[in-house]
Design a protein around this motif. Structure first.
Motif, mmCIF file in Angstrom:
data_model
loop_
_atom_site.group_PDB
_atom_site.id
_atom_site.type_symbol
_atom_site.label_atom_id
_atom_site.label_comp_id
_atom_site.label_asym_id
_atom_site.label_seq_id
_atom_site.Cartn_x
_atom_site.Cartn_y
_atom_site.Cartn_z
ATOM 1 N N LYS A 51 0.880 -1.222 -0.004
ATOM 2 C CA LYS A 51 -0.097 0.051 0.040
ATOM 3 C C LYS A 51 0.962 1.336 -0.028
ATOM 4 C CE LYS A 51 -4.188 -1.849 1.916
ATOM 5 N NZ LYS A 51 -5.251 -1.732 2.900
ATOM 6 N N ALA A 52 0.489 2.320 0.303
ATOM 7 C CA ALA A 52 1.200 3.468 0.594
ATOM 8 C C ALA A 52 1.741 3.961 1.797
ATOM 9 C CB ALA A 52 0.630 4.672 -0.315
ATOM 10 N N LEU A 53 3.045 4.227 1.844
ATOM 11 C CA LEU A 53 3.294 5.103 2.814
ATOM 12 C C LEU A 53 3.402 6.540 2.657
ATOM 13 C CD1 LEU A 53 6.883 3.325 3.945
ATOM 14 C CD2 LEU A 53 5.123 3.689 5.593
ATOM 15 N N PRO A 54 3.411 7.491 3.561
ATOM 16 C CA PRO A 54 3.375 8.932 3.137
ATOM 17 C C PRO A 54 4.546 9.171 2.148
ATOM 18 C CG PRO A 54 3.355 8.596 5.575
ATOM 19 C CD PRO A 54 3.400 7.385 4.857
ATOM 20 N N LYS A 55 4.178 9.896 1.130
ATOM 21 C CA LYS A 55 5.167 10.371 0.149
ATOM 22 C C LYS A 55 6.437 10.913 0.880
ATOM 23 C CE LYS A 55 4.939 12.275 -4.626
ATOM 24 N NZ LYS A 55 4.445 13.495 -5.470
ATOM 25 N N HIS A 56 6.393 11.516 1.842
ATOM 26 C CA HIS A 56 7.599 12.058 2.576
ATOM 27 C C HIS A 56 7.935 11.676 3.834
ATOM 28 C CE1 HIS A 56 8.452 14.543 -1.261
ATOM 29 N NE2 HIS A 56 7.187 15.072 -0.989
ATOM 30 N N LEU A 57 8.854 11.127 4.224
ATOM 31 C CA LEU A 57 8.891 10.302 5.503
ATOM 32 C C LEU A 57 10.030 11.063 6.204
ATOM 33 C CD1 LEU A 57 9.075 6.809 5.031
ATOM 34 C CD2 LEU A 57 7.196 7.837 6.722
ATOM 35 N N SER A 58 9.858 11.475 7.379
ATOM 36 C CA SER A 58 11.144 12.024 8.334
ATOM 37 C C SER A 58 11.436 11.096 9.306
ATOM 38 C CB SER A 58 11.178 13.544 8.449
ATOM 39 O OG SER A 58 10.300 13.442 9.677
ATOM 40 N N PHE A 59 12.782 11.223 9.741
ATOM 41 C CA PHE A 59 12.904 10.058 10.995
ATOM 42 C C PHE A 59 13.787 10.924 11.912
ATOM 43 C CE2 PHE A 59 12.017 6.837 8.594
ATOM 44 C CZ PHE A 59 12.312 6.988 7.026
ATOM 45 N N ASP A 60 13.575 10.422 13.097
ATOM 46 C CA ASP A 60 14.140 11.117 14.325
ATOM 47 C C ASP A 60 14.990 10.025 15.334
ATOM 48 O OD1 ASP A 60 13.616 13.883 16.243
ATOM 49 O OD2 ASP A 60 15.431 13.261 15.334
ATOM 50 N N SER A 69 9.497 7.417 13.319
ATOM 51 C CA SER A 69 9.360 7.681 12.031
ATOM 52 C C SER A 69 8.021 8.663 11.676
ATOM 53 C CB SER A 69 8.919 6.416 10.840
ATOM 54 O OG SER A 69 7.994 5.492 11.570
ATOM 55 N N ILE A 70 8.143 9.587 10.667
ATOM 56 C CA ILE A 70 6.998 10.808 10.800
ATOM 57 C C ILE A 70 6.405 10.930 9.429
ATOM 58 C CG2 ILE A 70 6.663 13.262 11.639
ATOM 59 C CD1 ILE A 70 9.170 12.709 13.414
ATOM 60 N N ASN A 71 5.294 11.318 9.441
ATOM 61 C CA ASN A 71 4.862 11.783 8.070
ATOM 62 C C ASN A 71 5.224 13.088 8.115
ATOM 63 O OD1 ASN A 71 3.235 12.904 6.063
ATOM 64 N ND2 ASN A 71 1.644 11.730 6.400
ATOM 65 N N ALA A 72 6.018 13.626 7.071
ATOM 66 C CA ALA A 72 6.584 14.822 7.001
ATOM 67 C C ALA A 72 5.790 15.710 6.692
ATOM 68 C CB ALA A 72 8.044 14.729 5.942
ATOM 69 N N GLU A 73 4.797 15.608 5.981
ATOM 70 C CA GLU A 73 3.717 16.590 5.528
ATOM 71 C C GLU A 73 2.849 16.869 6.805
ATOM 72 O OE1 GLU A 73 4.035 15.621 0.855
ATOM 73 O OE2 GLU A 73 2.527 14.786 2.010
ATOM 74 N N SER A 74 1.797 15.890 7.542
ATOM 75 C CA SER A 74 1.218 16.100 8.466
ATOM 76 C C SER A 74 1.708 16.232 9.548
ATOM 77 C CB SER A 74 0.240 14.818 8.514
ATOM 78 O OG SER A 74 0.833 13.652 8.764
ATOM 79 N N GLY A 75 3.050 15.660 9.906
ATOM 80 C CA GLY A 75 3.691 15.714 11.170
ATOM 81 C C GLY A 75 3.391 14.478 12.053
ATOM 82 N N ASP A 76 2.477 13.675 11.492
ATOM 83 C CA ASP A 76 1.933 12.488 12.305
ATOM 84 C C ASP A 76 2.958 11.605 12.314
ATOM 85 O OD1 ASP A 76 -0.671 13.651 12.372
ATOM 86 O OD2 ASP A 76 -1.135 12.286 10.682
ATOM 87 N N ILE A 77 3.202 10.906 13.909
ATOM 88 C CA ILE A 77 4.040 10.126 14.259
ATOM 89 C C ILE A 77 3.561 8.762 13.647
ATOM 90 C CG2 ILE A 77 5.420 8.684 15.906
ATOM 91 C CD1 ILE A 77 5.301 11.391 17.693
ATOM 92 N N LEU A 78 4.242 8.165 12.782
ATOM 93 C CA LEU A 78 3.914 6.797 12.405
ATOM 94 C C LEU A 78 4.302 5.632 13.196
ATOM 95 C CD1 LEU A 78 5.170 7.189 8.780
ATOM 96 C CD2 LEU A 78 2.642 7.191 9.550
ATOM 97 N N ASP A 79 5.468 5.782 13.708
ATOM 98 C CA ASP A 79 5.750 4.734 14.832
ATOM 99 C C ASP A 79 6.886 5.007 15.628
ATOM 100 O OD1 ASP A 79 6.395 1.123 14.058
ATOM 101 O OD2 ASP A 79 5.885 1.970 15.886
#
Ligand SMILES: [Zn+2]
Length: 213
Positions: A160-169, A182-192
């Motif tokens: 399926k699809a991960l967000p187009k832009h991911l950021s990591f910290d 791991s964070i959705n770079a556009e919405s700022g939602d934390i994915l995990d």
């Protein structure tokens, strides 16, 4: 327990077709490093020809020489340990093909034992670096990466699809350990958020996102 069975027990080798003679352990060097060589033999009577499938009756498939393989085993003691396995070669009278005896301890055309591969995967979950795992398991860092990639593939059920832009910290948590997020770079939602930062754990996490997104 016979000498052969004791060595098999020590090396965690269950294949009944592998046998070890007395005095089969030799000290040696490999790539300039001290190591242990364990000499073993792999032989059996095949039920059929693996090339044409003909049943092996009245020596249709007969034993025809051996082929020596060097297989990396988990370290015993402090030095790398290699199995020098004399594999039986077979010849088929029906199709005139030859083939080599197989053993579940190693995949075809591979020289790293399945036990070493399992060890690599276990260590990769302990936040150990690739080079450190490679050293502990007597394999190259590239081999470690390959095993991790293969293990991670098992966690891909469908795309399926991960967000187009991911950021990591990374951040410190209990006892100064580092966590990974791991964070959705556009919405700022934390994915995990993971309590480990090793390659395998991160890949597993991302593949789970693919599954449940
Ligand atoms: Zn054949």
């Amino acid at each position: 327990m016979s000498c052969s069975n004791s060595i098999k027990s020590l090396l965690d080798i269950q294949d009944v077709n592998i046998i070890f003679d007395e005095n089969c352990v030799k000290e040696g060097t490999y790539k300039g490093k001290r190591c242990k060589y364990i000499l073993g033999k792999l032989t059996y009577t095949p039920t059929h020809c693996v090339k044409c499938g003909v049943k092996n009756t009245d020596f249709t498939v007969y034993k025809n020489g051996t082929q020596l393989s060097r297989i990396t085993l988990p370290i015993t003691g402090i030095n790398p340990t290699y199995l020098l396995l004399q594999k039986q070669r077979f010849m088929c009278q029906s199709c005139q093909s030859s083939f080599t005896a197989k053993t579940p301890i190693v995949q075809r055309n591979c020289f790293i034992s399945q036990n070493v591969k399992a060890q690599v995967i276990l260590k990769s979950a302990e936040a150990q670096s690739l080079t450190s795992i490679a050293r502990d398991c007597s394999v190259s860092p590239a081999s470690v990466q390959r095993q991790i990639n293969q293990a991670a593939k098992q966690f891909i059920p469908h795309y399926k699809a991960l967000p187009k832009h991911l950021s990591f910290d990374e951040f410190k948590y209990a006892k100064g350990e580092m966590a990974f997020e791991s964070i959705n770079a556009e919405s700022g939602d934390i994915l995990d958020i993971l309590d480990r930062r090793d390659n395998l754990t991160i890949k597993k996490s991302l593949y789970c996102e693919l599954q449940f997104d």
